[in-house]
Design a protein around this motif. Structure first.
Motif, PDB file in Angstrom:
ATOM      1  N   GLY A 107      49.086  71.136  16.433  1.00  0.00           N
ATOM      2  CA  GLY A 107      49.101  72.505  15.932  1.00  0.00           C
ATOM      3  C   GLY A 107      49.651  72.592  14.523  1.00  0.00           C
ATOM      4  N   VAL A 108      49.263  73.658  13.849  1.00  0.00           N
ATOM      5  CA  VAL A 108      49.779  73.959  12.512  1.00  0.00           C
ATOM      6  C   VAL A 108      50.169  75.430  12.482  1.00  0.00           C
ATOM      7  CG1 VAL A 108      48.404  72.180  11.377  1.00  0.00           C
ATOM      8  CG2 VAL A 108      47.498  74.497  11.563  1.00  0.00           C
ATOM      9  N   ASN A 109      51.021  75.784  11.518  1.00  0.00           N
ATOM     10  CA  ASN A 109      51.351  77.197  11.394  1.00  0.00           C
ATOM     11  C   ASN A 109      50.168  77.930  10.778  1.00  0.00           C
ATOM     12  OD1 ASN A 109      51.954  75.840   8.934  1.00  0.00           O
ATOM     13  ND2 ASN A 109      53.411  77.401   8.323  1.00  0.00           N
ATOM     14  N   LYS A 110      49.929  79.149  11.272  1.00  0.00           N
ATOM     15  CA  LYS A 110      48.775  79.929  10.826  1.00  0.00           C
ATOM     16  C   LYS A 110      49.148  81.394  10.733  1.00  0.00           C
ATOM     17  CE  LYS A 110      45.466  77.061  13.346  1.00  0.00           C
ATOM     18  NZ  LYS A 110      44.447  77.040  14.369  1.00  0.00           N
ATOM     19  N   TYR A 111      48.451  82.103   9.873  1.00  0.00           N
ATOM     20  CA  TYR A 111      48.605  83.551   9.834  1.00  0.00           C
ATOM     21  C   TYR A 111      47.947  84.209  11.035  1.00  0.00           C
ATOM     22  CZ  TYR A 111      50.665  84.104   5.214  1.00  0.00           C
ATOM     23  OH  TYR A 111      51.508  84.098   4.151  1.00  0.00           O
ATOM     24  N   LYS A 112      47.155  83.462  11.786  1.00  0.00           N
ATOM     25  CA  LYS A 112      46.464  83.999  12.952  1.00  0.00           C
ATOM     26  C   LYS A 112      47.480  84.398  14.022  1.00  0.00           C
ATOM     27  CE  LYS A 112      43.170  82.726  16.500  1.00  0.00           C
ATOM     28  NZ  LYS A 112      42.377  81.686  17.089  1.00  0.00           N
ATOM     29  N   THR A 113      47.298  85.591  14.559  1.00  0.00           N
ATOM     30  CA  THR A 113      48.153  86.010  15.661  1.00  0.00           C
ATOM     31  C   THR A 113      47.563  85.499  16.964  1.00  0.00           C
ATOM     32  OG1 THR A 113      46.983  88.101  15.920  1.00  0.00           O
ATOM     33  CG2 THR A 113      48.908  88.094  14.465  1.00  0.00           C
ATOM     34  N   HIS A 114      48.432  85.368  17.960  1.00  0.00           N
ATOM     35  CA  HIS A 114      47.964  84.896  19.256  1.00  0.00           C
ATOM     36  C   HIS A 114      48.914  85.411  20.331  1.00  0.00           C
ATOM     37  CE1 HIS A 114      46.729  82.292  22.518  1.00  0.00           C
ATOM     38  NE2 HIS A 114      45.632  82.063  21.825  1.00  0.00           N
ATOM     39  N   PRO A 115      48.376  85.853  21.471  1.00  0.00           N
ATOM     40  CA  PRO A 115      49.237  86.357  22.543  1.00  0.00           C
ATOM     41  C   PRO A 115      50.266  85.329  23.024  1.00  0.00           C
ATOM     42  CG  PRO A 115      46.923  86.775  23.046  1.00  0.00           C
ATOM     43  CD  PRO A 115      46.953  85.957  21.799  1.00  0.00           C
ATOM     44  N   PHE A 116      49.926  84.053  22.955  1.00  0.00           N
ATOM     45  CA  PHE A 116      50.855  83.001  23.385  1.00  0.00           C
ATOM     46  C   PHE A 116      52.153  83.075  22.590  1.00  0.00           C
ATOM     47  CE2 PHE A 116      52.485  78.623  23.506  1.00  0.00           C
ATOM     48  CZ  PHE A 116      52.417  78.344  24.858  1.00  0.00           C
ATOM     49  N   GLN A 117      52.067  83.440  21.317  1.00  0.00           N
ATOM     50  CA  GLN A 117      53.240  83.491  20.441  1.00  0.00           C
ATOM     51  C   GLN A 117      54.088  84.732  20.701  1.00  0.00           C
ATOM     52  OE1 GLN A 117      54.085  81.008  18.163  1.00  0.00           O
ATOM     53  NE2 GLN A 117      55.987  82.105  17.797  1.00  0.00           N
ATOM     54  N   THR A 118      53.501  85.761  21.303  1.00  0.00           N
ATOM     55  CA  THR A 118      54.200  87.029  21.489  1.00  0.00           C
ATOM     56  C   THR A 118      55.563  86.840  22.150  1.00  0.00           C
ATOM     57  OG1 THR A 118      52.082  88.141  21.687  1.00  0.00           O
ATOM     58  CG2 THR A 118      54.005  89.338  22.461  1.00  0.00           C
ATOM     59  N   LYS A 119      55.622  86.049  23.180  1.00  0.00           N
ATOM     60  CA  LYS A 119      56.873  85.823  23.919  1.00  0.00           C
ATOM     61  C   LYS A 119      57.913  85.102  23.069  1.00  0.00           C
ATOM     62  CE  LYS A 119      58.582  83.705  28.164  1.00  0.00           C
ATOM     63  NZ  LYS A 119      58.230  82.973  29.378  1.00  0.00           N
ATOM     64  N   TYR A 120      57.471  84.360  22.082  1.00  0.00           N
ATOM     65  CA  TYR A 120      58.388  83.506  21.332  1.00  0.00           C
ATOM     66  C   TYR A 120      58.629  83.971  19.900  1.00  0.00           C
ATOM     67  CZ  TYR A 120      57.283  80.746  25.387  1.00  0.00           C
ATOM     68  OH  TYR A 120      57.096  80.342  26.676  1.00  0.00           O
ATOM     69  N   GLY A 121      58.062  85.098  19.504  1.00  0.00           N
ATOM     70  CA  GLY A 121      58.265  85.612  18.150  1.00  0.00           C
ATOM     71  C   GLY A 121      59.626  86.264  17.997  1.00  0.00           C
ATOM     72  N   ARG A 122      60.063  86.409  16.746  1.00  0.00           N
ATOM     73  CA  ARG A 122      61.343  87.063  16.468  1.00  0.00           C
ATOM     74  C   ARG A 122      61.273  88.555  16.751  1.00  0.00           C
ATOM     75  NH1 ARG A 122      61.729  83.480  11.427  1.00  0.00           N
ATOM     76  NH2 ARG A 122      59.961  84.751  10.881  1.00  0.00           N
ATOM     77  N   ASN A 123      60.101  89.129  16.521  1.00  0.00           N
ATOM     78  CA  ASN A 123      59.894  90.543  16.817  1.00  0.00           C
ATOM     79  C   ASN A 123      58.408  90.747  17.076  1.00  0.00           C
ATOM     80  OD1 ASN A 123      58.477  91.273  14.268  1.00  0.00           O
ATOM     81  ND2 ASN A 123      60.465  90.817  13.343  1.00  0.00           N
ATOM     82  N   GLU A 124      58.031  91.927  17.515  1.00  0.00           N
ATOM     83  CA  GLU A 124      56.634  92.140  17.909  1.00  0.00           C
ATOM     84  C   GLU A 124      55.660  92.053  16.740  1.00  0.00           C
ATOM     85  OE1 GLU A 124      56.290  96.954  18.173  1.00  0.00           O
ATOM     86  OE2 GLU A 124      57.358  95.935  19.786  1.00  0.00           O
ATOM     87  N   ASP A 125      56.160  92.121  15.517  1.00  0.00           N
ATOM     88  CA  ASP A 125      55.285  91.967  14.358  1.00  0.00           C
ATOM     89  C   ASP A 125      55.167  90.517  13.904  1.00  0.00           C
ATOM     90  OD1 ASP A 125      54.773  94.716  14.195  1.00  0.00           O
ATOM     91  OD2 ASP A 125      56.645  95.037  13.086  1.00  0.00           O
ATOM     92  N   ALA A 126      56.039  89.651  14.371  1.00  0.00           N
ATOM     93  CA  ALA A 126      56.056  88.242  13.956  1.00  0.00           C
ATOM     94  C   ALA A 126      55.442  87.383  15.051  1.00  0.00           C
ATOM     95  CB  ALA A 126      57.482  87.788  13.651  1.00  0.00           C
ATOM     96  N   ILE A 127      54.151  87.531  15.270  1.00  0.00           N
ATOM     97  CA  ILE A 127      53.501  86.771  16.343  1.00  0.00           C
ATOM     98  C   ILE A 127      52.465  85.804  15.781  1.00  0.00           C
ATOM     99  CG2 ILE A 127      53.969  88.452  18.161  1.00  0.00           C
ATOM    100  CD1 ILE A 127      51.028  89.412  17.799  1.00  0.00           C
ATOM    101  N   TYR A 128      52.689  85.342  14.568  1.00  0.00           N
ATOM    102  CA  TYR A 128      51.811  84.325  13.994  1.00  0.00           C
ATOM    103  C   TYR A 128      52.128  82.992  14.642  1.00  0.00           C
ATOM    104  CZ  TYR A 128      51.268  88.018  10.586  1.00  0.00           C
ATOM    105  OH  TYR A 128      51.030  89.225   9.996  1.00  0.00           O
TER     106      TYR A 128
END
Length: 135
Positions: free
Chosen positions: A42-63
């Motif tokens: 994997g690489v970091n991406k500007y693409k959002t993904h539901p998988f990241q939602t649980k692990y983001g700092r806030n609901e807007d940071a789901i890249y």
């Protein structure tokens, strides 16, 4: 201490990080390795993904972060139980004043650490500004 074999994987992930598009000036790549075989990348991406939602700092940071992206990719071919035997390699590169790539701190963020723990990965090897470290 990092072994030669582990350095081989860090070097591979570092080269992949150099090929990624920067996200907020960061170029990160990660690989999930089981028995010396890469099973997720994997690489970091500007693409959002539901998988990241649980692990983001806030609901807007789901890249997608490189770590969560690699784990998500690994789950396509291995079970959650298999991930308990995996090592996660993470690399960040940045350019110095001479525009040459150098290692950067890639210790997983708090959200990625939660993801790593949730999937039972016990060893993380990552680049630092000074070299490589193990979590």
């Amino acid at each position: 201490m990092v072994t030669q074999r582990q350095m081989k994987f860090i070097d591979m992930v570092t080269e992949q990080a150099k090929e990624t598009d920067p996200v907020d000036r960061s170029q990160h790549a990660a690989a999930v390795v089981i028995k010396n075989k890469v099973v997720g990348f994997g690489v970091n991406k500007y693409k959002t993904h539901p998988f990241q939602t649980k692990y983001g700092r806030n609901e807007d940071a789901i890249y997608l972060h490189a770590e969560t992206s690699a784990i998500k990719d690994a789950l396509r071919t291995v079970s959650i139980e298999d991930l308990g035997r995996a090592t996660l390699y993470v690399a960040r590169v940045k350019k110095n004043r001479s525009h040459e790539y150098i290692n950067g701190m890639s210790k997983p963020c708090e959200g990625c650490e939660r993801c790593i723990a949730d999937f039972g990965i016990k060893k993380v090897i990552y680049t630092t500004d000074e070299g490589v470290d193990i979590l």
